[in-house]
Write an enzyme that holds these catalytic residues in place. Structure first.
Site, mmCIF file in Angstrom:
data_model
loop_
_atom_site.group_PDB
_atom_site.id
_atom_site.type_symbol
_atom_site.label_atom_id
_atom_site.label_comp_id
_atom_site.label_asym_id
_atom_site.label_seq_id
_atom_site.Cartn_x
_atom_site.Cartn_y
_atom_site.Cartn_z
ATOM 1 N N ARG A 2 -1.274 7.613 1.629
ATOM 2 C CA ARG A 2 -0.716 8.621 2.646
ATOM 3 C C ARG A 2 0.120 7.600 3.708
ATOM 4 N NH1 ARG A 2 -4.860 12.690 4.786
ATOM 5 N NH2 ARG A 2 -5.703 11.184 5.757
ATOM 6 N N MET A 3 -0.365 6.891 4.306
ATOM 7 C CA MET A 3 0.426 6.119 5.203
ATOM 8 C C MET A 3 1.698 5.340 4.409
ATOM 9 S SD MET A 3 -0.157 6.164 8.316
ATOM 10 C CE MET A 3 0.622 4.641 8.968
ATOM 11 N N GLY A 48 0.653 -1.279 0.025
ATOM 12 C CA GLY A 48 0.067 -0.016 0.120
ATOM 13 C C GLY A 48 0.932 1.215 -0.094
ATOM 14 N N HIS A 98 -12.707 14.158 15.145
ATOM 15 C CA HIS A 98 -11.834 14.091 14.054
ATOM 16 C C HIS A 98 -12.350 14.918 13.150
ATOM 17 C CE1 HIS A 98 -11.043 9.872 15.562
ATOM 18 N NE2 HIS A 98 -9.931 9.969 14.843
ATOM 19 N N ALA A 125 -4.134 -3.414 13.979
ATOM 20 C CA ALA A 125 -4.645 -2.684 14.647
ATOM 21 C C ALA A 125 -5.449 -1.370 14.086
ATOM 22 C CB ALA A 125 -3.424 -1.762 15.680
ATOM 23 N N ASN A 169 -5.258 1.503 15.165
ATOM 24 C CA ASN A 169 -4.448 2.825 15.521
ATOM 25 C C ASN A 169 -3.038 2.485 16.093
ATOM 26 O OD1 ASN A 169 -3.236 4.875 16.713
ATOM 27 N ND2 ASN A 169 -5.383 6.061 16.992
ATOM 28 N N GLY A 180 -2.537 -2.276 9.219
ATOM 29 C CA GLY A 180 -3.641 -1.256 9.715
ATOM 30 C C GLY A 180 -4.511 -1.100 8.672
ATOM 31 N N THR A 181 -4.810 -2.093 7.821
ATOM 32 C CA THR A 181 -6.044 -1.863 6.915
ATOM 33 C C THR A 181 -7.279 -1.750 7.609
ATOM 34 O OG1 THR A 181 -4.565 -2.767 5.164
ATOM 35 C CG2 THR A 181 -6.946 -2.897 4.835
ATOM 36 N N LYS A 222 -13.851 12.635 7.914
ATOM 37 C CA LYS A 222 -14.063 11.130 8.344
ATOM 38 C C LYS A 222 -15.602 10.733 8.647
ATOM 39 C CE LYS A 222 -12.247 8.024 12.230
ATOM 40 N NZ LYS A 222 -11.783 7.309 11.251
ATOM 41 N N SER A 265 1.514 3.519 -2.136
ATOM 42 C CA SER A 265 1.242 4.702 -2.663
ATOM 43 C C SER A 265 0.286 5.485 -1.967
ATOM 44 C CB SER A 265 0.602 4.441 -4.042
ATOM 45 O OG SER A 265 -0.686 3.710 -3.905
#
Length: 238
Positions: free
Chosen positions: A16-17, A12, A149, A117, A119, A93-94, A153, A14
């Site tokens: 942001r994470m 993953g 948030h 998880a 988070n 973290g998916t 979100k 590409s």
């Protein structure tokens, strides 16, 4: 002392994470990204020394010690299967994975070390432990979890709030939830225990999104070489 870097697969890459993980891993001599996996065939095969692979090419990635997965539910099964096949760790973290995928995690944990998880903040991991301890120590008190948030979100309560609620339940409390969506708040989680004439407040505020990537990298370092099992982030704090 073994100074060999831990070899990472970023699945993953590409997103942001994924981009944050690549940037921060490059600053850490104890880590080496040996492959970055993106959804579609990459336009450039090697970027800053890291080979890129399409999701359809996952089986052909080089040897690695731990995969870090922040992708989509449809990409989760192949990376879990690859880690189980190769006998290496998985940090995921998916979000939005199904009950069947959770069951697959539990099954794979019999063969490999893994952590999934909602988070990866180390502060939130500590908060979850404090919430469970407070719930145990304060039986019969009201327990309320308020999460805030940014306005974009959509899910409410947040996955982190639900995870904190699970900790409260483990301690014997019955949590209630409230959600706020405002401005550009990265993430705030407030847990309140209220008794007669007093209350206890526990809070975590995220001010930088890098904390989640740093936490995932920390989890990968701690997971490498561990015995098979399903771990929580709080199990990997040391």
């Amino acid at each position: 002392m073994n100074n060999t870097p831990i070899r990472l697969l970023i699945h993953g890459a590409s997103g942001r994470m994924g981009q944050a993980l690549l940037r921060l891993a490059a600053e850490d001599a104890s880590l080496q990204v040996v492959a970055a996996v993106v959804r579609k065939p990459p336009t450039q095969r090697v970027v800053e020394g890291i080979p890129y692979f399409a999701a359809s090419e996952l089986a052909g990635v080089p040897a690695f010690d731990v995969a870090i997965d922040f992708s989509l539910p449809e990409g989760f099964d192949p990376v879990l299967a690859l880690c189980a096949e190769r006998g290496v760790g998985l940090v995921s973290g998916t979000t939005g994975i199904s009950d069947a995928q959770q069951a697959a995690l539990n099954s794979a944990a019999g063969r490999i070390a893994l952590v999934w998880a909602t988070n990866f903040s180390l502060g939130v991991a500590v908060l979850a432990e404090l919430v469970e301890r407070a719930a145990q120590a304060l039986p019969g008190w009201d327990c309320d979890i308020v999460e805030s948030h940014h306005v974009h979100k959509k899910d409410a309560p947040s996955g982190t709030a639900l995870t904190l609620g699970e900790s409260a339940v483990q301690g014997g409390a019955e949590p209630r939830y409230a959600s706020l969506r405002a401005g550009d708040i990265i993430g705030e989680h407030f847990v309140q225990f209220t008794g007669l004439g007093e209350r206890v407040e526990l809070v975590h505020r995220a001010t930088n999104r890098d904390i989640f990537a740093r936490g995932a990298l920390h989890a990968a370092r701690q997971l490498a070489g561990r015995a098979a099992g399903r771990y929580r982030v709080r199990d990997l704090l040391g």
